[in-house]
Design a protein around this motif. Structure first.
Motif: not given
Lengths: 114, 111
Positions: B49-71
Motif C-alpha cells: 500500500q502507498g500514497y505517493k512516490t515509492k514504497v517497498t516491502n519484502e515482496v514488492a515495490s509500489l511506484f506512484i508518480p506525482a500526479d497519482r493517477k496511476s501506480s
C-alpha cells in the motif's frame, strides 16, 4: 497469525430460500466488510459495517441483503430470498481502521443457488 | 464515475521482474492505493500500500508518480507461485469507506 474465518465453505440452497453466511473477523478489528465474486468476474463490494451499523453499501446490497453482528465475534450476511444470480463466492473482510489500513479477507463461502 | 484500469493478463518467465500498472484518474486527495493478490478459490491477500512516490516491502515495490493517477506494482524475480490475479484498489471519491477493486491482472509465470 490471526485470520478471518468463514462458514460454511460451501452452501447449496434452492431459489427463494434464506441463507446466512457467517464470518469471524480478527478480534481487534473494528471495521467489517462483505464482498462477492461471481465466477470469473472481479471482486465486488457489498457493504461495510462499523459500530453496529452499516457505514456504506453498494447498489448490489438491496433489501434482500442484511448484515448483523449478533455477538462480539460473529458477523453475518443474510440473503432473504435467494435468486440464481446470487450464486457467487462471498468474502468477509475486516480491518483495524478504515482509510489507509489494509483489509484481511477470509477464505470465502461459495454459495450455489439452484 | 471513476474506474481503475489494469491489463487483463500478463505472462512472465520465472526469475524476471514484473511490472503491473493501474490507472486511477479520479483518485481523491486522501485515498491510498493498495494492491492485492488472489489465488483461485481464495480471498484477496494484501501485498502493498502507498500514497505517493515509492514504497517497498519484502515482496514488492509500489511506484506512484506525482500526479497519482496511476501506480505500478513491481514484483522482483517472480516464481511459479506468483501466478495469480493482482488487483489494484483505491478508494474512489464519494464514499469514505467504499472500496472498488480494479479489473485485475492475471499474471501467468512460465517456467
Amino acid at each position: 497469525e490471526p485470520e478471518v474465518t468463514q462458514t460454511p465453505s460451501h452452501q447449496v440452497t434452492q431459489m427463494g430460500q434464506e441463507v446466512i453466511l457467517r464470518c469471524v473477523p480478527i478480534s481487534n478489528h473494528l471495521y467489517f466488510y462483505w464482498y462477492r465474486q461471481i465466477l470469473g468476474q472481479k471482486v465486488e463490494f457489498l457493504v461495510s459495517f462499523y459500530n453496529n451499523e452499516i457505514s456504506e453499501k453498494s447498489e448490489i446490497f438491496d433489501d434482500q441483503f442484511s448484515v448483523e453482528r449478533p455477538d462480539g465475534s460473529n458477523f453475518t450476511l443474510k440473503i432473504r430470498s435467494t435468486k440464481l444470480e446470487d450464486s457467487a463466492m462471498y468474502f468477509c473482510a475486516s480491518s483495524r481502521q478504515t482509510g489507509a489500513d489494509e483489509q484481511y479477507f477470509g477464505p470465502g463461502t461459495r454459495l450455489t443457488v439452484t | 464515475l471513476a474506474k481503475t484500469t489494469q491489463p487483463i493478463s500478463m505472462d512472465s518467465y520465472e526469475g524476471q521482474e514484473v511490472n503491473i500498472t493501474c490507472s486511477h484518474n479520479n483518485i481523491a486527495t486522501n485515498d491510498y492505493i493498495t494492491w492485492y493478490q488472489q489465488f483461485p478459490s481464495q480471498g484477496p491477500r494484501f501485498i502493498i500500500q502507498g500514497y505517493k512516490t515509492k514504497v517497498t516491502n519484502e515482496v514488492a515495490s509500489l511506484f506512484i508518480p506525482a500526479d497519482r493517477k496511476s501506480s505500478t506494482l513491481s514484483l522482483p524475480r517472480v516464481s511459479l507461485s506468483d501466478t495469480a490475479v493482482y488487483y489494484c484498489l483505491v478508494r474512489i471519491p464519494g464514499g469514505y469507506q467504499k472500496v472498488t477493486f480494479g479489473t485485475g491482472t492475471k499474471l501467468q509465470v512460465i517456467p
